[in-house]
Design an enzyme around this catalytic site. Structure first.
Site, short mmCIF file in Angstrom:
data_model
loop_
_atom_site.label_atom_id
_atom_site.label_comp_id
_atom_site.label_asym_id
_atom_site.label_seq_id
_atom_site.Cartn_x
_atom_site.Cartn_y
_atom_site.Cartn_z
N HIS A 67 0.83 -1.21 0.00
CA HIS A 67 0.00 0.00 0.00
C HIS A 67 0.87 1.26 0.00
CE1 HIS A 67 -3.68 2.28 1.24
NE2 HIS A 67 -2.76 3.12 1.69
N GLU A 68 1.84 1.29 0.88
CA GLU A 68 2.70 2.48 0.97
C GLU A 68 3.60 2.61 -0.26
OE1 GLU A 68 1.91 4.63 3.13
OE2 GLU A 68 0.59 3.21 4.15
N HIS A 71 1.67 4.34 -3.00
CA HIS A 71 1.76 5.81 -2.86
C HIS A 71 3.11 6.31 -3.39
CE1 HIS A 71 -1.87 6.53 -0.55
NE2 HIS A 71 -1.52 5.65 0.38
#
Length: 152
Positions: A67-68, A71
């Protein structure tokens, strides 16, 4: 798992799923309670919640890292890196990252310090803050409220 092992894991996941290198720093943040990780736009480092570094949360940790990294890579590419953007949703689904952080019981619970009771229907209202009993009445019957218990 320590800082260097986490850094190595993030770099491996970045190459395996995104086919791009991760060239910045990963930090462990034990103060996080409601989130699994955080990506910083200004210096591109990633914070990971230290509570997820335990072996029993390994699958959750990989999802949080994906998820990170989503980003991270979208921001560096100049595409939509925010949760609401279609680019973010598509890439996250493609790599199989977590959309939400699982709750592992770190959230703080509010303590109900006051308990009020209706004098007519005896309905009870637990409250965190004090209530002005001259101004507010029972929502069910309109009766007067009285303070039953105070936990401070």
């Amino acid at each position: 798992m320590n800082q260097t092992e986490l850094q190595k894991l993030v770099e491996e996941i970045s190459l395996k799923y995104f086919y791009l290198p991760f060239r910045h720093e990963v930090k462990i943040n034990n103060r996080m309670t409601t989130t699994g990780g955080r990506y910083f736009l200004n210096d591109h480092h990633i914070d990971i919640n230290g509570h997820f570094l335990d072996e029993k949360y390994r699958s959750d940790l990989v999802g949080i890292i994906k998820h990170e990294l989503t980003h991270y890579h979208l921001h560096l590419a100049g595409l939509g890196y925010q949760h609401r953007n279609r680019d973010f949703k598509n890439l996250l689904a493609r790599v199989g990252g977590s959309r939400y952080t699982p709750d592992i019981g770190l959230r703080r619970r509010q303590v109900k310090n006051y308990l009020y009771e209706c004098e007519d229907c005896h309905f009870q209202y637990p409250r965190v803050r004090k209530v002005n009993t001259r101004k507010y009445r029972c929502g069910r019957c309109g009766g007067r409220l009285k303070l039953v218990r105070r936990n401070k």
